[in-house]
Design an enzyme around this catalytic site. Sequence first.
Site, PDB file in Angstrom:
ATOM      1  N   THR A  36      39.064  55.122  34.762  1.00 17.76           N
ATOM      2  CA  THR A  36      38.127  55.347  35.876  1.00 17.76           C
ATOM      3  C   THR A  36      38.830  55.353  37.229  1.00 17.76           C
ATOM      4  O   THR A  36      39.929  54.786  37.369  1.00 17.76           O
ATOM      5  CB  THR A  36      37.073  54.217  35.887  1.00 17.76           C
ATOM      6  OG1 THR A  36      36.039  54.537  36.814  1.00 17.76           O
ATOM      7  CG2 THR A  36      37.667  52.879  36.297  1.00 17.76           C
TER       8      THR A  36
ATOM      9  N   THR B 223      30.435  52.258  30.595  1.00 14.44           N
ATOM     10  CA  THR B 223      30.541  52.906  31.905  1.00 14.44           C
ATOM     11  C   THR B 223      29.392  52.382  32.771  1.00 14.44           C
ATOM     12  O   THR B 223      28.416  51.855  32.250  1.00 14.44           O
ATOM     13  CB  THR B 223      30.435  54.440  31.778  1.00 14.44           C
ATOM     14  OG1 THR B 223      29.157  54.774  31.216  1.00 14.44           O
ATOM     15  CG2 THR B 223      31.523  55.013  30.888  1.00 14.44           C
ATOM     16  N   GLY B 224      29.537  52.533  34.066  1.00 14.62           N
ATOM     17  CA  GLY B 224      28.485  52.045  34.967  1.00 14.62           C
ATOM     18  C   GLY B 224      29.004  50.904  35.812  1.00 14.62           C
ATOM     19  O   GLY B 224      30.221  50.708  35.945  1.00 14.62           O
TER      20      GLY B 224
ATOM     21  N   ARG C 171      39.668  46.511  44.992  1.00 12.85           N
ATOM     22  CA  ARG C 171      38.554  46.172  44.079  1.00 12.85           C
ATOM     23  C   ARG C 171      38.893  46.670  42.671  1.00 12.85           C
ATOM     24  O   ARG C 171      39.316  47.797  42.473  1.00 12.85           O
ATOM     25  CB  ARG C 171      37.268  46.842  44.567  1.00 12.85           C
ATOM     26  CG  ARG C 171      36.045  46.616  43.647  1.00 12.85           C
ATOM     27  CD  ARG C 171      35.836  47.733  42.643  1.00 12.85           C
ATOM     28  NE  ARG C 171      34.580  47.620  41.909  1.00 12.85           N
ATOM     29  CZ  ARG C 171      34.280  48.367  40.846  1.00 12.85           C
ATOM     30  NH1 ARG C 171      35.119  49.264  40.399  1.00 12.85           N
ATOM     31  NH2 ARG C 171      33.131  48.206  40.227  1.00 12.85           N
TER      32      ARG C 171
ATOM     33  N   SER D 248      34.854  60.795  38.980  1.00 13.67           N
ATOM     34  CA  SER D 248      34.791  59.378  38.615  1.00 13.67           C
ATOM     35  C   SER D 248      36.017  58.916  37.845  1.00 13.67           C
ATOM     36  O   SER D 248      36.097  57.752  37.448  1.00 13.67           O
ATOM     37  CB  SER D 248      33.535  59.125  37.760  1.00 13.67           C
ATOM     38  OG  SER D 248      33.646  59.751  36.506  1.00 13.67           O
TER      39      SER D 248
ATOM     40  N   THR E 163      33.347  57.004  35.276  1.00 10.54           N
ATOM     41  CA  THR E 163      34.214  56.460  34.226  1.00 10.54           C
ATOM     42  C   THR E 163      34.092  57.263  32.931  1.00 10.54           C
ATOM     43  O   THR E 163      33.055  57.824  32.642  1.00 10.54           O
ATOM     44  CB  THR E 163      33.851  54.984  33.924  1.00 10.54           C
ATOM     45  OG1 THR E 163      33.833  54.245  35.118  1.00 10.54           O
ATOM     46  CG2 THR E 163      34.775  54.350  32.911  1.00 10.54           C
TER      47      THR E 163
HETATM   48  N1  GLY Z   1      32.744  50.940  35.309  1.00 10.67           N
HETATM   49  C1  GLY Z   1      33.613  51.383  36.305  1.00 10.67           C
HETATM   50  C2  GLY Z   1      33.738  50.479  37.446  1.00 10.67           C
HETATM   51  O1  GLY Z   1      32.798  49.775  37.785  1.00 10.67           O
HETATM   52  O2  GLY Z   1      34.778  50.461  38.046  1.00 10.67           O
END
Ligand code: GLY
Length: 344
Positions: free
Chosen positions: A214, A247-248, A224, A79, A196
């Site tokens: 991340t 994170t998430g 993105r 990640s 992340t």
């Molecule tokens: N929190 C990491 C992402 O959505 O890229």
Amino acid sequence: MKRRSFIKSALAAGISFPFLAKDGYAGIGGKASGPLVISSANGLRATEKAMGMIKNGRDALDAVIAGVNIIEEDPTDHSVGYGGLPNEEGVVELDSCVMHGPTHNAGSVAALRNIKNPSKVARLVMERTDHELLVGKGALRFARAHGFKEEELLTDEARKIWLHWKETLNKKDDWFPEDNPDIPKNFKELFKTTGTISCLGIDLNGNISGVTTTSGLAFKIPGRVGDSPIIGAGLYVDNEVGACGSTGRGEENLKNLSCFLTVELMRNGYSPQEACMETVKRIVHHAKIPSLLNEKGQPNFNVRFYAVNRKGEYGSAAVYGPTKFALHDGKENKIYKGKGYLKR
Ligand code: GLY
């Protein structure tokens, strides 16, 4: 009436909170008496490294960046950094930001390819430019100008996971999956991962800094960008108040400016634990798009928060728990459990 007493009286009166975890959202946060480093659960080596540097008198920003560099360089963390899962075309694109409490300065990079330590580049954006955020080819050119070497970030393991994802997307296309793919057993969990690492530190001078880094959403559309390089979304630091990292699912933090919100809640008297949970509640409240909801009408994603304040109090909360975080309180470095707001 204070929120906590309101919930207590409401529970006594038989009013139920269907989405509230059984034991409510009373704080599980704590307090350290000196320096402190907190991170997402994949950061136990980062908190160890950062605390060692802080104890040697280093600025919190130096310490947390050196801490997360370990995870950025670890090919087994899919990640973050080298070994991160790629975009839908099989290319690893990294996002990161840093924020320095004493100067209230920040730097970020987004959609950066071929450089395994985006957090180091983000720091240089902060220190060696008048800008805050560089993206894509501009960020790469900037990194090269500062002597960073380009390298392939897609490890063989990450490539096989990506290829399996691609080959199993559509039974009618021209890509056939291998019979016995050599991919990790937790492939399904990795499928839509937003891992992340976020790491916050308080140094010997009481100054606070943070970093988030991340590889973003696995198999994302090229270009993105999530919350991790956006100050206020995936990280925010106010040296007079505290800091928050997350994170998430980044899209929700972008739409709620969650880390800024968490720090503002602390400015208004919430403890780090209460502030994290209040932000989680805001995210849940705002999750209305059908594609974001499960059959129970609850979010089908998770977001986790980690926060500290100037007093050395800390907390962590997530949409779904129990969640985990890494913490070095100056004495012990270990994984703690954080509260979730909803039950799955
Ligand atoms: N929190 C990491 C992402 O959505 O890229």
